[in-house]
Design an enzyme around this catalytic site. Structure first.
Site, PDB file in Angstrom:
ATOM      1  N   ASP A  27      40.073 -16.991   5.350  1.00  0.00           N
ATOM      2  CA  ASP A  27      41.334 -17.056   6.084  1.00  0.00           C
ATOM      3  C   ASP A  27      42.062 -18.390   5.943  1.00  0.00           C
ATOM      4  O   ASP A  27      43.086 -18.581   6.599  1.00  0.00           O
ATOM      5  CB  ASP A  27      41.060 -16.831   7.574  1.00  0.00           C
ATOM      6  CG  ASP A  27      40.325 -18.015   8.194  1.00  0.00           C
ATOM      7  OD1 ASP A  27      40.912 -18.717   9.038  1.00  0.00           O
ATOM      8  OD2 ASP A  27      39.165 -18.249   7.817  1.00  0.00           O
ATOM      9  N   ASP A  61      34.352 -18.050  10.813  1.00  0.00           N
ATOM     10  CA  ASP A  61      35.378 -18.382  11.807  1.00  0.00           C
ATOM     11  C   ASP A  61      36.778 -18.086  11.274  1.00  0.00           C
ATOM     12  O   ASP A  61      37.163 -18.589  10.215  1.00  0.00           O
ATOM     13  CB  ASP A  61      35.296 -19.863  12.187  1.00  0.00           C
ATOM     14  CG  ASP A  61      33.936 -20.242  12.743  1.00  0.00           C
ATOM     15  OD1 ASP A  61      33.709 -19.991  13.928  1.00  0.00           O
ATOM     16  OD2 ASP A  61      33.106 -20.774  11.975  1.00  0.00           O
ATOM     17  N   ASP A  77      33.724 -15.629   4.830  1.00  0.00           N
ATOM     18  CA  ASP A  77      33.797 -16.734   5.764  1.00  0.00           C
ATOM     19  C   ASP A  77      33.517 -16.163   7.159  1.00  0.00           C
ATOM     20  O   ASP A  77      33.554 -14.945   7.355  1.00  0.00           O
ATOM     21  CB  ASP A  77      35.199 -17.355   5.682  1.00  0.00           C
ATOM     22  CG  ASP A  77      35.459 -18.356   6.781  1.00  0.00           C
ATOM     23  OD1 ASP A  77      34.673 -19.308   6.904  1.00  0.00           O
ATOM     24  OD2 ASP A  77      36.444 -18.171   7.525  1.00  0.00           O
TER      25      ASP A  77
END
Length: 241
Positions: free
Chosen positions: A176, A17, A15
């Protein structure tokens, strides 16, 4: 900078961001500019952080909802367009990699891992950030929701990204958030979750295959997953510190 090697130990799909980079300052600043245009109170970094992860349309819609604005498809489309115009001018102005990202990516590349990015940020913005931060040598494939026509948590976004980079051997996702964990589980791919990102829920409760607190601990998380007899099934949960 060390470059990726030709041999492959496997594929890591990241991922963007909240995982590789902290993009909240630029996203929040762009939202605040949009709110100012509309005569509304600024959103701010703390509130913007909670809205990130589902792509720009949902980001804008969520911000307007916080300011009591009922969604209208016609005006909403104009607001999304205005936001993208603003964001395009500052996409990497304040966005920065998290601690130890470049050093760890270099180690992973030297260890033989292929790497790619799978993000709900539009591909052109993601590529600009990766390039401007000097990380483009590590990621031959950077896929946004516009790349294949679907975004996370649709598992095809992750699977097509891995396929595009020429996945050879095990595939592991690194993210995250709740969205990342849901995507990995739907795709049948093990995930290392990073505790410092933009998740709205305690990540341990979502049962990632490994949970790490620092990007520098990622190799240990990957090795724990590789050592599991049945990776990706959510049975053996580890936290690396």
């Amino acid at each position: 900078m060390n470059r990726p090697q030709d041999h492959s130990r496997g594929t890591i799909v990241f991922d963007l961001d909240g995982t590789l980079v902290d993009s909240v300052p630029d996203l929040a600043g762009s939202l605040d500019s949009l709110m100012a245009d509309k005569g509304l109170e600024a959103i701010g970094i703390a509130a913007a952080r909670k809205l990130i992860g589902h792509g720009i349309p949902n980001l804008v819609r969520g911000a307007l909802a916080l300011r009591g604005v009922d969604w209208d498809d016609g005006q909403g489309a104009a607001d999304i367009k205005r936001f993208t115009d603003i964001y395009a001018q500052r996409v990497s102005r304040e966005t920065r990699p998290y601690a130890d990202v470049e050093q760890t990516l270099s180690l992973l590349a030297q260890d033989g891992w292929r790497m790619a990015v799978c993000t709900n940020k539009m591909e052109r913005y993601a590529k600009t950030i990766i390039r401007d931060l000097g990380l483009d040598a590590y990621f031959p494939v950077i896929a946004g929701p516009d790349t294949f026509g679907f975004g996370k948590p649709d598992p095809r976004h992750l699977l097509e990204t891995a396929k595009a980079v020429g996945a050879d051997g095990p595939v592991i996702f690194v993210g995250d958030s709740e969205v990342d964990i849901a995507t990995a589980k739907a795709a049948g791919v093990p995930i290392v979750a990073l505790s410092y990102g933009y998740s709205k829920a305690p990540l341990a409760s979502l049962l990632p295959d490994a949970l790490v607190d620092r990007f520098a601990d990622l190799p240990a998380g990957l090795n724990r997953i590789l050592a599991q007899s049945v990776p990706g099934q959510g049975q053996a949960k580890t936290r690396c510190k």
